[in-house]
Design an enzyme around this catalytic site. Structure first.
Site, short mmCIF file in Angstrom:
data_model
loop_
_atom_site.label_atom_id
_atom_site.label_comp_id
_atom_site.label_asym_id
_atom_site.label_seq_id
_atom_site.Cartn_x
_atom_site.Cartn_y
_atom_site.Cartn_z
N PRO A 1 0.85 -1.20 0.00
CA PRO A 1 0.00 0.00 0.00
C PRO A 1 0.88 1.25 0.00
O PRO A 1 1.95 1.27 0.61
CB PRO A 1 -0.78 -0.11 1.32
CG PRO A 1 -0.60 -1.51 1.79
CD PRO A 1 0.70 -1.98 1.25
N LYS A 2 0.43 2.27 -0.69
CA LYS A 2 1.14 3.56 -0.67
C LYS A 2 0.54 4.37 0.49
O LYS A 2 -0.47 5.04 0.34
CB LYS A 2 0.97 4.28 -2.01
CG LYS A 2 1.78 5.55 -2.13
CD LYS A 2 1.64 6.12 -3.55
CE LYS A 2 2.44 7.40 -3.70
NZ LYS A 2 1.94 8.48 -2.84
N VAL A 3 1.18 4.26 1.63
CA VAL A 3 0.65 4.89 2.85
C VAL A 3 0.67 6.41 2.70
O VAL A 3 1.67 7.00 2.27
CB VAL A 3 1.48 4.46 4.08
CG1 VAL A 3 0.95 5.11 5.34
CG2 VAL A 3 1.46 2.94 4.22
#
Length: 557
Positions: free
Chosen positions: A124-126
């Protein structure tokens, strides 16, 4: 990773987003004014974000604004010394530069990027704030903001309050991690809740001189790289877990090909997570040693962002639609945009009052979202054009429940709306007689009142451009059926403002002779509705129309 921290990378050759929009047909003076104002706005946003930790606009709107600036600069050859990270640059050098990440525009771009690559991982691209974490003898001693990727600000003063972060490793390592400080959320579903301003909260807290323990406990850490770690991603993740950074392995998946990447992107978009995200990161297992890293987007990492929840759209024109009752609805004509899987070129503002409040003019840039995932909605004005183009606005005093019973230049739209309502399913239900037909008949001069169509012959219809023999026959048949509709349908079609359950009887004369007291005795009729009914039935245009309908022997008149 915050999008704003990656902006300089987009100016590198070969990394600019494709932009196939045509260039505006502007004189040089206007182009310079538009670019200058856009630069000032972006500089204002940058200053607030990097110095004060305050995001004045959503990241996705900031990104699109930057893209729009580059588009205009390319169209008119207007280079600038704009430095988005001028106020982000700190004084402390990173032990290892932050590389940033290139963004992949769409599915074909993702497929091209993945082609031929081996050992791929997805995470995931936090949506948080990027940092370097420096450990000495296993103890967290330094916390640096990303800054410009080379120099960052020292946030080490906050370490004692960051209770959710591993501050003492189980091994006495001297090492550096790169990761994302994020605001902890419970069961956050990105597709439903959006960003929830999570990144802005963290940025604002870290910009403070001091945090409380309670504030610090709301901040989590996702380690996304270990520059000096093992050579393979699997080994890095395993050792990160052993060191206490369990989320890195928990939210990392080895993949093969585009379909797997698309699956996990959708999965994390619609699954409850402990943080906000704005896409996924694709990461190649093999990478160069950290000594060769630079503050620019590398070849071994790419981002595939989620669909915009808001799109930046330029207003081409403003049309004011006037309905049957005189309600004026502003419609923004937009340069077409793509939002989710929809192409949007028009959006309603709902009311004249909202247009007045927002003061939108052609050339302005507005933020558009999808209400309920289907209906385009204007959220705000993001950029105002320095050229405030005049807009011809209908006067609300000229359009109301009793205006525009005949065709005229000032009444064209409301009159056409009356015809469409009369022939529609709430009125005479004349199949095949829609707005387009009425427009043809009015434009050709065949219809100027709500009763003129009753007199049209086959020859009259054939004189109208676009109406041939077969269509003329169908229209005559529809008109014949409409003529024979019952009295109540005629009243509804003409717009009698009575409650839906009202039974009018069978005679216009008796209806028109009612007084206020008689109307007030009807269920569902209050003082306002009674006054509207009285005014409608006594209006000279309505009475004249009733006389014409009586002459045509329409039932009830």
């Amino acid at each position: 990773m915050s999008l704003r921290l990656l902006i300089p990378l987009l100016f590198l050759p070969g990394l600019a987003l494709a932009d196939h929009r045509p260039c505006p047909d502007w004189p040089a003076q206007r182009a310079r004014a538009e670019v200058s104002q856009l630069l000032k706005t972006l500089s204002h946003w940058d200053d607030h974000y990097h110095r004060q930790g305050v995001a004045l606009v959503a990241d996705e709107l900031y990104d699109q604004s930057r893209q729009h600036l580059r588009h205009l600069q390319g169209c008119f050859d207007l280079a600038s010394n704009d430095a988005p990270l001028a106020t982000a640059r700190g004084q402390v050098p990173h032990p290892v530069p932050h590389t940033g990440v290139d963004k992949l525009r769409d599915e074909p771009a993702v497929q091209r990027w993945l082609q031929g690559r081996q050992g791929m991982w997805i995470q995931p691209k936090v949506d948080g704030v990027a940092v370097s974490l420096v450990y000495q003898q296993g103890q967290l001693t330094q916390l640096l903001s990303r800054g410009d990727g080379v120099l960052g600000h020292d946030w080490s003063r906050h370490i004692p309050q960051l209770g959710r972060i591993v501050r003492q490793l189980p091994q006495p390592l001297d090492t550096v991690f790169q990761g994302e400080l994020y605001w902890r959320l419970a069961d956050h579903v990105q597709a439903e809740a959006g960003s929830a301003n999570a990144r802005g909260i963290v940025a604002g807290l870290l910009a403070r001189k001091q945090l409380s323990d309670e504030q610090g406990s709301g901040i989590g850490l996702f380690v996304w790289d270990w520059p000096a770690g093992p050579g393979s991603q699997a080994e890095r993740l395993a050792q990160l877990t052993a060191l206490g950074f369990i989320d890195s392995q928990r939210f990392s998946v080895a993949i093969e090909g585009f379909d797997a990447a698309a699956h996990w992107r959708q999965h994390w978009y619609r699954t409850a997570l402990p943080f906000a995200t704005d896409g996924v990161i694709l990461r190649q297992d093999a990478r160069p040693p950290a000594q060769r890293w630079r503050a620019q987007a590398p070849y071994w990492i790419a981002a595939w962002k989620y669909p915009f929840s808001q799109a930046l759209a330029q207003v081409r024109d403003i049309h004011f639609r006037i309905g049957r009752t005189g309600r004026i609805t502003p419609l923004l004509q937009l340069e077409p945009i793509q939002l989710d899987d929809r192409r949007i070129s028009q959006v309603s503002l709902g009311s004249l009052a909202r247009w007045t409040q927002l003061d939108i003019r052609p050339g302005d840039q507005v933020a558009v979202s999808l209400a309920g995932l289907t209906i385009p909605r204007v959220e705000s004005v993001v950029h105002r054009s320095p050229l405030r183009a005049p807009v011809l606005v209908p006067d609300p005093a000229d359009h109301h429940l009793l205006s525009c019973w005949q065709a005229s230049p000032a009444c064209q739209e409301q009159f056409l709306a009356r015809l469409a309502w009369l022939g529609g399913n709430k009125g005479l239900d004349m199949a095949g007689v829609g707005s387009g037909v009425w427009h043809q008949l009015v434009e050709s001069g065949k219809v100027a009142t709500l009763s003129d169509w009753l007199e049209l012959t086959r020859e009259d219809l054939l004189e109208v451009p676009g109406i041939a023999q077969a269509r003329a026959e169908r229209l005559l048949q529809a008109f014949s059926l409409g003529r024979r509709q019952p009295f109540e349908r005629w009243l509804r079609g003409l717009g009698l403002p009575a409650p839906s359950h009202f039974s009018p009887g069978a005679d216009w004369s008796a209806l028109a002779s009612r007084n206020i007291e008689q109307w007030l005795a009807e269920p569902g009729v209050g003082a306002v509705r009674a006054a509207q009914l009285q005014a409608f039935l006594s209006h000279e245009q309505v009475q004249a129309l009733a006389r014409r309908l009586r002459a045509h022997e329409i039932e009830g008149f």
